[in-house]
Design a protein around this motif. Structure first.
Motif, PDB file in Angstrom:
ATOM      1  N   TYR A  38       1.713  -7.073   1.943  1.00 47.41           N
ATOM      2  CA  TYR A  38       2.949  -6.347   1.649  1.00 47.41           C
ATOM      3  C   TYR A  38       3.457  -5.558   2.849  1.00 47.41           C
ATOM      4  N   MET A  39       2.576  -5.166   3.752  1.00 38.51           N
ATOM      5  CA  MET A  39       3.056  -4.565   4.997  1.00 38.51           C
ATOM      6  C   MET A  39       3.777  -5.616   5.837  1.00 38.51           C
ATOM      7  N   GLY A  40       3.240  -6.830   5.850  1.00 35.33           N
ATOM      8  CA  GLY A  40       3.906  -7.923   6.555  1.00 35.33           C
ATOM      9  C   GLY A  40       5.244  -8.270   5.927  1.00 35.33           C
ATOM     10  N   ILE A  41       5.287  -8.272   4.586  1.00 37.72           N
ATOM     11  CA  ILE A  41       6.544  -8.550   3.892  1.00 37.72           C
ATOM     12  C   ILE A  41       7.577  -7.476   4.214  1.00 37.72           C
ATOM     13  N   ALA A  42       7.133  -6.210   4.275  1.00 40.11           N
ATOM     14  CA  ALA A  42       8.050  -5.111   4.595  1.00 40.11           C
ATOM     15  C   ALA A  42       8.657  -5.288   5.984  1.00 40.11           C
ATOM     16  N   ASN A 105       8.010   1.596   0.234  1.00 42.80           N
ATOM     17  CA  ASN A 105       8.205   2.315  -1.034  1.00 42.80           C
ATOM     18  C   ASN A 105       9.002   1.485  -2.031  1.00 42.80           C
ATOM     19  N   LEU A 106      10.091   0.882  -1.553  1.00 40.43           N
ATOM     20  CA  LEU A 106      10.961   0.117  -2.447  1.00 40.43           C
ATOM     21  C   LEU A 106      10.308  -1.188  -2.895  1.00 40.43           C
ATOM     22  N   LEU A 107       9.535  -1.822  -2.020  1.00 45.26           N
ATOM     23  CA  LEU A 107       8.827  -3.040  -2.421  1.00 45.26           C
ATOM     24  C   LEU A 107       7.848  -2.750  -3.556  1.00 45.26           C
ATOM     25  N   GLY A 108       7.281  -1.548  -3.539  1.00 49.59           N
ATOM     26  CA  GLY A 108       6.359  -1.167  -4.596  1.00 49.59           C
ATOM     27  C   GLY A 108       7.015  -1.009  -5.951  1.00 49.59           C
ATOM     28  N   THR A 115       1.991  -1.270  -3.917  1.00 51.90           N
ATOM     29  CA  THR A 115       2.600  -0.142  -3.215  1.00 51.90           C
ATOM     30  C   THR A 115       1.689   0.284  -2.071  1.00 51.90           C
ATOM     31  N   VAL A 116       2.029  -0.129  -0.873  1.00 53.21           N
ATOM     32  CA  VAL A 116       1.195   0.158   0.306  1.00 53.21           C
ATOM     33  C   VAL A 116       1.086   1.659   0.540  1.00 53.21           C
ATOM     34  N   THR A 117       2.198   2.375   0.379  1.00 47.81           N
ATOM     35  CA  THR A 117       2.221   3.803   0.693  1.00 47.81           C
ATOM     36  C   THR A 117       1.558   4.669  -0.376  1.00 47.81           C
ATOM     37  N   SER A 118       0.977   4.068  -1.393  1.00 50.40           N
ATOM     38  CA  SER A 118       0.200   4.832  -2.364  1.00 50.40           C
ATOM     39  C   SER A 118      -1.232   5.033  -1.888  1.00 50.40           C
ATOM     40  N   HIS A 119      -1.603   4.389  -0.794  1.00 51.44           N
ATOM     41  CA  HIS A 119      -2.961   4.486  -0.259  1.00 51.44           C
ATOM     42  C   HIS A 119      -3.003   5.472   0.890  1.00 51.44           C
ATOM     43  N   ILE A 120      -3.881   6.446   0.777  1.00 56.73           N
ATOM     44  CA  ILE A 120      -3.960   7.528   1.758  1.00 56.73           C
ATOM     45  C   ILE A 120      -4.349   7.001   3.138  1.00 56.73           C
ATOM     46  N   SER A 178      -1.389  16.941   5.431  1.00 56.85           N
ATOM     47  CA  SER A 178      -0.305  17.278   4.498  1.00 56.85           C
ATOM     48  C   SER A 178       0.778  16.205   4.492  1.00 56.85           C
ATOM     49  N   LEU A 179       1.089  15.653   5.665  1.00 55.84           N
ATOM     50  CA  LEU A 179       2.123  14.623   5.761  1.00 55.84           C
ATOM     51  C   LEU A 179       1.726  13.360   5.009  1.00 55.84           C
ATOM     52  N   SER A 180       0.468  12.975   5.139  1.00 60.77           N
ATOM     53  CA  SER A 180       0.005  11.741   4.498  1.00 60.77           C
ATOM     54  C   SER A 180      -0.224  11.921   3.006  1.00 60.77           C
ATOM     55  N   VAL A 181      -0.791  13.056   2.603  1.00 62.49           N
ATOM     56  CA  VAL A 181      -1.082  13.293   1.182  1.00 62.49           C
ATOM     57  C   VAL A 181       0.212  13.397   0.382  1.00 62.49           C
ATOM     58  N   ARG A 182       1.237  14.037   0.945  1.00 64.90           N
ATOM     59  CA  ARG A 182       2.512  14.199   0.243  1.00 64.90           C
ATOM     60  C   ARG A 182       3.094  12.837  -0.147  1.00 64.90           C
ATOM     61  N   LEU A 183       3.129  11.917   0.794  1.00 63.40           N
ATOM     62  CA  LEU A 183       3.706  10.598   0.535  1.00 63.40           C
ATOM     63  C   LEU A 183       2.847   9.797  -0.434  1.00 63.40           C
ATOM     64  N   ALA A 184       1.541   9.724  -0.176  1.00 61.64           N
ATOM     65  CA  ALA A 184       0.651   8.916  -1.013  1.00 61.64           C
ATOM     66  C   ALA A 184       0.585   9.456  -2.441  1.00 61.64           C
ATOM     67  N   ALA A 185       0.514  10.780  -2.588  1.00 63.02           N
ATOM     68  CA  ALA A 185       0.399  11.375  -3.919  1.00 63.02           C
ATOM     69  C   ALA A 185       1.652  11.132  -4.746  1.00 63.02           C
ATOM     70  N   ASN A 186       2.822  11.257  -4.132  1.00 63.55           N
ATOM     71  CA  ASN A 186       4.071  11.020  -4.869  1.00 63.55           C
ATOM     72  C   ASN A 186       4.193   9.571  -5.318  1.00 63.55           C
TER      73      ASN A 186
END
Length: 249
Positions: A38-42, A105-108, A115-120, A178-186
């Motif tokens: 999915y990173m490649g697809i993005a 985010n949108l691909l997810g 959802t790639v960005t759900s992984h810390i 903080s930058l990474s946890v904010r995105l992954a947690a949301n």
């Protein structure tokens, strides 16, 4: 079959990383996974989006060209507002970062996707890259002594200097976390909530499931908004960190 059923229907099952091609180099596992896919697809989707938008370069832009130009102008204005004209030399990096996070985010949001960005680990890798980059920029431009000295606010009383220096240094080192946890947690929280509500729709059936189904539609729209917002926040904070590195404040 019964042992796998609870896991299959778990709201967290959608975040499981699965191997597609098993690869090893020595003791290192470098398998091609659904996250890699999915990173490649993005990346390919971004390239296709920009290529379709800029293939004609018409004076009166079409749909795709308008979207590409709006994306370009949006990030260019973001860089100008948060960094200044000096930050435009970093525009390609910031634009690429925004588009990658946005498309991941949108691909997810597409059904049965990942959802790639759900992984810390993914978001932390991006945040660590930004953190190391802005730190090197600050050190190269101002020198290590001036950079390390910037953690002590001007006018700090001598007796408070060690404590203030430690607090400022700790807050700086906590940025990639903080930058990474904010995105992954949301991303994880939103997708988990959608999965739970979708489970209620299936459980209640056609007659009783209309209410949670309506809620699911509303929350899906909200999650698309959150996906765009989180990409924006990630990019804004990157610009803020870069501005602080360039001007040491």
């Amino acid at each position: 079959m019964t042992e796998n059923a609870p896991h299959h229907h778990s709201p967290l099952a959608q975040f499981e990383v699965k191997k597609i091609v098993d690869l090893h180099i020595g003791h290192y596992d470098i398998s091609f996974t659904n996250a890699s896919l999915y990173m490649g697809i993005a990346v390919m989707a971004i390239a296709l989006f920009i290529a379709l938008g800029m293939r004609r370069g018409a004076l009166v832009p079409g749909r795709f060209q308008s979207m590409v130009e709006m994306s370009y102008e949006f990030i260019a204005n973001l860089v100008e507002d948060n960094i200044g004209h000096e930050g435009m030399q970093y525009f390609p990096l910031i634009f690429s970062l925004f588009m990658f996070v946005l498309f991941c985010n949108l691909l997810g949001m597409t059904p049965y996707s990942f959802t790639v960005t759900s992984h810390i680990i993914v978001t932390f890798a991006l945040a660590a890259f930004i953190f190391i980059g802005v730190t090197l920029i600050a050190m190269i431009k101002h020198g290590p002594v001036a950079f390390l000295g910037s953690f002590l606010p001007a006018g700090t009383p001598l007796w408070m200097a060690p404590m203030m220096y430690f607090i400022e240094l700790f807050s700086y080192l906590a940025r990639p976390v903080s930058l990474s946890v904010r995105l992954a947690a949301n991303m994880m929280a939103g997708h988990t909530m959608l999965k739970v509500i979708a489970g209620f729709v299936i459980m209640l059936g056609f007659l009783g499931g209309w209410a949670p189904f309506a809620l699911l539609i509303v929350l899906s729209g909200f999650e698309i908004f959150v996906a765009v917002l989180q990409a924006y926040i990630f990019t804004v904070l990157t610009c803020v960190y870069l501005n602080q590195a360039l001007h040491l404040h």
